[in-house]
Every structure is written in C-alpha cells, then in structure tokens.
Motif scaffolding. Structure first.
Motif, PDB file in Angstrom:
ATOM      1  N   MET A   1      46.623 -56.224 -27.923  1.00 44.41           N
ATOM      2  CA  MET A   1      46.611 -56.612 -26.796  1.00 44.41           C
ATOM      3  C   MET A   1      45.729 -57.834 -26.022  1.00 44.41           C
ATOM      4  N   SER A   2      46.068 -59.243 -25.432  1.00 49.97           N
ATOM      5  CA  SER A   2      44.964 -60.074 -26.244  1.00 49.97           C
ATOM      6  C   SER A   2      44.916 -60.412 -24.423  1.00 49.97           C
ATOM      7  N   ASN A   3      44.072 -61.431 -23.937  1.00 49.92           N
ATOM      8  CA  ASN A   3      43.462 -61.787 -22.464  1.00 49.92           C
ATOM      9  C   ASN A   3      43.214 -63.045 -23.025  1.00 49.92           C
ATOM     10  N   THR A   4      43.851 -63.990 -22.185  1.00 53.28           N
ATOM     11  CA  THR A   4      43.324 -65.357 -22.796  1.00 53.28           C
ATOM     12  C   THR A   4      42.382 -65.276 -21.484  1.00 53.28           C
ATOM     13  N   THR A   5      40.973 -66.190 -21.598  1.00 53.93           N
ATOM     14  CA  THR A   5      40.898 -65.846 -20.328  1.00 53.93           C
ATOM     15  C   THR A   5      40.642 -67.926 -19.959  1.00 53.93           C
ATOM     16  N   THR A   6      40.036 -68.621 -18.750  1.00 55.23           N
ATOM     17  CA  THR A   6      39.560 -69.393 -19.001  1.00 55.23           C
ATOM     18  C   THR A   6      38.479 -69.578 -18.091  1.00 55.23           C
ATOM     19  N   SER A   7      37.082 -70.650 -19.032  1.00 53.38           N
ATOM     20  CA  SER A   7      36.102 -70.754 -18.061  1.00 53.38           C
ATOM     21  C   SER A   7      35.643 -71.518 -17.132  1.00 53.38           C
ATOM     22  N   GLY A   8      34.833 -71.651 -16.331  1.00 57.45           N
ATOM     23  CA  GLY A   8      35.299 -72.650 -15.799  1.00 57.45           C
ATOM     24  C   GLY A   8      36.442 -73.278 -14.755  1.00 57.45           C
ATOM     25  N   SER A   9      36.369 -73.278 -13.532  1.00 60.10           N
ATOM     26  CA  SER A   9      37.648 -73.445 -12.191  1.00 60.10           C
ATOM     27  C   SER A   9      38.062 -75.037 -12.902  1.00 60.10           C
ATOM     28  N   LEU A  98      30.317 -63.671 -16.936  1.00 58.28           N
ATOM     29  CA  LEU A  98      31.122 -63.739 -16.281  1.00 58.28           C
ATOM     30  C   LEU A  98      32.449 -64.323 -17.020  1.00 58.28           C
ATOM     31  N   GLU A  99      32.655 -64.738 -18.381  1.00 61.36           N
ATOM     32  CA  GLU A  99      33.552 -65.305 -19.053  1.00 61.36           C
ATOM     33  C   GLU A  99      34.358 -63.650 -19.234  1.00 61.36           C
ATOM     34  N   GLY A 100      33.378 -63.328 -19.766  1.00 67.62           N
ATOM     35  CA  GLY A 100      33.455 -60.777 -20.482  1.00 67.62           C
ATOM     36  C   GLY A 100      34.013 -60.897 -19.070  1.00 67.62           C
ATOM     37  N   LEU A 101      33.711 -60.415 -18.261  1.00 73.84           N
ATOM     38  CA  LEU A 101      33.923 -59.500 -16.926  1.00 73.84           C
ATOM     39  C   LEU A 101      34.982 -60.211 -15.925  1.00 73.84           C
ATOM     40  N   ASP A 102      35.601 -61.493 -16.179  1.00 70.89           N
ATOM     41  CA  ASP A 102      36.657 -61.677 -15.624  1.00 70.89           C
ATOM     42  C   ASP A 102      38.001 -61.454 -16.710  1.00 70.89           C
ATOM     43  N   ALA A 103      37.567 -61.477 -18.033  1.00 67.06           N
ATOM     44  CA  ALA A 103      38.862 -61.370 -18.836  1.00 67.06           C
ATOM     45  C   ALA A 103      39.284 -59.293 -18.702  1.00 67.06           C
ATOM     46  N   SER A 104      37.568 -58.243 -18.550  1.00 66.43           N
ATOM     47  CA  SER A 104      38.107 -57.264 -18.607  1.00 66.43           C
ATOM     48  C   SER A 104      38.864 -56.731 -17.088  1.00 66.43           C
ATOM     49  N   ALA A 105      38.427 -57.875 -16.110  1.00 66.30           N
ATOM     50  CA  ALA A 105      39.246 -57.418 -14.899  1.00 66.30           C
ATOM     51  C   ALA A 105      40.390 -57.705 -14.675  1.00 66.30           C
ATOM     52  N   ALA A 106      40.527 -58.859 -15.516  1.00 68.43           N
ATOM     53  CA  ALA A 106      42.429 -59.274 -15.462  1.00 68.43           C
ATOM     54  C   ALA A 106      42.801 -58.393 -16.757  1.00 68.43           C
ATOM     55  N   HIS A 107      42.702 -57.721 -17.395  1.00 67.28           N
ATOM     56  CA  HIS A 107      43.420 -56.468 -18.311  1.00 67.28           C
ATOM     57  C   HIS A 107      43.271 -55.402 -17.760  1.00 67.28           C
ATOM     58  N   VAL A 108      42.432 -55.104 -16.715  1.00 64.00           N
ATOM     59  CA  VAL A 108      42.712 -53.644 -15.824  1.00 64.00           C
ATOM     60  C   VAL A 108      43.692 -53.989 -15.004  1.00 64.00           C
ATOM     61  N   ASN A 110      46.145 -56.357 -15.054  1.00 64.70           N
ATOM     62  CA  ASN A 110      47.690 -56.654 -15.300  1.00 64.70           C
ATOM     63  C   ASN A 110      48.048 -55.436 -15.879  1.00 64.70           C
ATOM     64  N   LEU A 111      46.930 -53.692 -16.757  1.00 66.37           N
ATOM     65  CA  LEU A 111      47.715 -52.545 -16.432  1.00 66.37           C
ATOM     66  C   LEU A 111      47.962 -51.931 -15.292  1.00 66.37           C
ATOM     67  N   VAL A 153      46.208 -57.383  -8.055  1.00 71.43           N
ATOM     68  CA  VAL A 153      46.429 -56.068  -7.249  1.00 71.43           C
ATOM     69  C   VAL A 153      46.101 -56.029  -6.055  1.00 71.43           C
ATOM     70  N   ASN A 154      46.455 -54.702  -5.391  1.00 68.97           N
ATOM     71  CA  ASN A 154      45.488 -54.377  -4.099  1.00 68.97           C
ATOM     72  C   ASN A 154      45.120 -53.096  -4.584  1.00 68.97           C
ATOM     73  N   LEU A 155      43.638 -52.413  -4.421  1.00 72.77           N
ATOM     74  CA  LEU A 155      42.860 -50.842  -5.763  1.00 72.77           C
ATOM     75  C   LEU A 155      43.206 -50.246  -4.244  1.00 72.77           C
ATOM     76  N   ASN A 156      42.875 -49.491  -4.053  1.00 66.98           N
ATOM     77  CA  ASN A 156      43.477 -48.160  -3.255  1.00 66.98           C
ATOM     78  C   ASN A 156      41.457 -47.383  -2.964  1.00 66.98           C
TER      79      ASN A 156
END
Length: 256
Positions: A1-9, A98-108, A110-111, A153-156
């Motif tokens: 599974m792959s996530n594409t992230t964009t760096s920079g706003s 930040l790019e790696g952190l965002d990609a992994s947080a997005a993967h979480v 998405n799951l 997503v909403n984390l509890n």
C-alpha cells in the motif's frame, strides 16, 4: 500500500511515495467496540506486535498492525530499515522529518477511515511507533497534518510506549488561538509510558514529551514511569494499557 504526500502547503513540486509493508489484523474475540492501529518500533514489523496484542484480555478491540516503509535512516548512517519517518537523533532539538511523519499519520488515518461509524478509534505504538502515534494526536486536535491537509478521523484514545513527541517545538504555536484545537486537546485521552532504564529513547524524552503535551492543553493525559524498565515492554505495563483502554473507551466486559 502506498501513500503519496505533498511537501509544502499546496505545492505539488516534490512528491514522494512511501511503500508501506504488510498489515496484520487481530480480530476481536467479542463484540467489536473499538479499533486501534498499533505501530511498531524502528526496524521491526507489524507481525511481531500482532502476536503480543492477540494475547491481551481485550476481546472488544480490533487491532491493526501495519508495517512501516523500508527507507534509509540517518541514525543508522543511511542504512535502510523499516521506519515511520527518518530520524537523525532522538532529541527535542533534532530536525523533524515532516514529510515522513505526515505520510505515516495519513496511513494510520486511512486504515481507520473505513471502520464502522459506531466504532471508537485509537492509535498506539512503541518507540518510533509511539512517536508517530503522538504526532497523530497533535494532527487530530489541530485538524490538519503538518503540510496543511485536513486530518480526516476522530481519535478516541492515543497510547505511546517508550517514545517521544516529534515537532514538540512548534506544537504550542500551531495550537495558539484555536479554541477548537484546545477543546479537542483537553478531551482526547492520551497514555504515555516510559521506563526509567531506557537506554535507546532516554526517559527524559518521554517525560519531556508528556510535559509538552500537557502544557499545550492535553489535559486528559496520563504519564506512567517504570523503575528498571529498559527499551521493551513488561506485563505490568501492558496491564496498565489494558485497564486504561477499558476505562477510556468504556469497553464492556470487565478486564480481569
């Protein structure tokens, strides 16, 4: 599974695709009430934690244990291994990937995003996985990733064992002036545990991370220290996690 992230706003100039490894799922033995994504440490994989989580007396939780992408890691001199993000040195002063952190947080996220609407959602982890879980907590309360994209997503509940808080220096300034972020931070339950004998991620980093979160407005935070505990987990700590999750997520079926 792959996530594409964009760096920079808003800039689409640099795109990096991270290939995530295999995801292991531990199905609930009882009524499904909560789903938690659990993140392994540096160089590990999802399967090793899924085996431990399967033994916990939490029949109402579904555990999702993804495997991080394999990438060059600066702390190992650029040697590739499984890592949720790149890290050079573990300290508040080190640069954040930040790019790696965002990609992994997005993967979480998405799951978790495909779980049923009535299921409570959480993220937890060990070491670098804990760092990613705590980073996810900050994305949740601010409502966006570091790159400005919306956090969906909403984390509890959020659990971090033997970890640290990435982007600690910018957290308070990112939250300042947002009543919504303050409200979310005050209500999100977070459990941070750390061993006093940890020789990989020093105890002071865990303690400082808990203090930073608390001063940024995470009022529902529990910090537990363990005498003599190194960079691993013990039954006393997993018991604490079980009790805490049962109480915070109001899981049915008492923990015995």
């Amino acid at each position: 599974m792959s996530n594409t992230t964009t760096s920079g706003s808003g800039s689409r100039s640099t795109m990096k695709t991270f290939e995530f490894g295999r995801t292991h799922v531990v199905r609930p033995k009882g009524q499904h009430q909560a789903t938690i994504v659990w993140l392994h440490g540096l160089g590990d994989k999802g399967s090793s934690w899924s085996q431990l989580l399967e033994t916990l007396p939490l029949p109402n939780i579904k555990w999702i244990c993804p495997t991080a992408p394999t990438r060059p890691v600066a702390i190992f001199g650029g040697f590739p291994c499984t890592a949720w993000f790149d890290v050079g040195d573990i300290s508040e002063d080190g640069p954040d990937d930040l790019e790696g952190l965002d990609a992994s947080a997005a993967h979480v996220a998405n799951l978790l995003s495909t779980e049923p609407a009535d299921i409570k959602l959480g993220v937890g982890g060990f070491s670098m996985g804990a760092a990613t879980a705590l980073y996810s907590a900050t994305c949740r309360v601010i409502g966006q990733y570091g790159n400005g994209n919306l956090y969906p997503v909403n984390l509890n509940a959020v659990v971090g064992l033997s970890g640290w808080l990435p982007c600690a220096r910018t957290l308070r300034s990112r939250m300042e002036g947002s009543h919504e972020a303050a409200r979310h931070a005050a209500s999100l339950p977070v459990l941070v545990c750390h061993g006093l004998g940890d020789d990989v991620v020093a105890y002071k980093h865990g303690e400082k991370s808990a203090q930073t979160l608390n001063s940024a407005g995470f009022r529902n935070l529990t910090f537990k220290a363990y005498n003599g505990l190194g960079h691993y987990t013990v039954p006393e700590e997993t018991d604490e996690v079980c009790n805490w999750l049962t109480a915070r997520l109001r899981l049915e079926g008492s923990y015995s």
